[in-house]
Scaffold this motif. Structure first.
Motif: not given
Length: 214
Positions: A170-181, A207-208
């Motif tokens: 159930g861990a959460l992984v948050v990624a930032d700048n996901t609009d980047f190619e 994007g996240m």
């Protein structure tokens, strides 16, 4: 209790966001070698004055997710000057449980961020891992309950794979700048059900992506 809204925290974040805006206005520091051709250490040195901050909306999302998940161990890839780290640390402080382990390769940013965490009164909730994250993250014990990926985009997948076996169910992984190619390989990884995640894209800033280790 909401440390994120406390005057002391607000003052520090306002100062950092103002400095980040000024840094963006000045533009990138000229380098002898194009940034994409540099290794991680060269990039860190070339961009040691660049703030590269998480957006205020993204910061509030991080705070809310951390308050809700109540993780005992939080990992951040890419501290920079510590704006995102302050949001995580405020949540950990208000939960009354947990520790933030944040990674940064730039010695300049490490020194500045440590002073900032002390200024905000949140330094006891943050452990700064100075150096290459692919090395320093080996020292963090699991289970890891929440991860923020906000460093070099081409390293999102290698960093996640480095700690994947220590993620709590159930861990959460948050990624930032996901609009980047350059985040394409990472999105393919977390959006493939065979890899064990349930993932959703959020239209926040550039994007996240929030993924649950299912």
């Amino acid at each position: 209790m909401n440390t994120l809204s406390a005057p002391r925290t607000v003052a520090v974040l306002d100062r950092l966001y103002a400095a980040a805006a000024e840094s963006a206005r000045r533009g990138p520091t000229p380098t002898a070698k194009p940034i994409p051709e540099m290794n991680a250490a060269e990039k860190a040195d070339a961009l040691e004055q660049a703030y590269m901050p998480l957006s205020p909306e993204g910061g509030r999302l991080l705070y809310a997710l951390t308050r809700s998940a109540r993780p005992t161990t939080v990992v951040e890839f890419g501290m920079s000057y510590g704006i995102s780290t302050l949001h995580l640390a405020a949540a950990v402080a208000d939960n009354g449980i947990g520790q933030v382990y944040t990674t940064e390769l730039s010695a300049t940013k490490v020194a500045a961020a440590r002073a900032t965490f002390a200024e905000a009164g949140l330094d006891q909730h943050v452990t700064v891992l100075a150096g290459d994250a692919l090395d320093t993250l080996a020292t963090v014990d699991g289970p890891i309950g929440l991860v923020l990926l906000d460093g070099w985009k081409d390293l999102y997948v290698p960093v996640l794979r480095k700690i994947e076996n220590r993620l709590a169910p159930g861990a959460l992984v948050v990624a930032d700048n996901t609009d980047f190619e350059s985040v394409g390989d990472y999105l393919a990884h977390v959006r493939d059900p065979a890899n064990g995640y349930v993932s959703i894209a959020l239209p926040i800033a550039e994007g996240m992506e929030v993924s649950c280790r299912a």
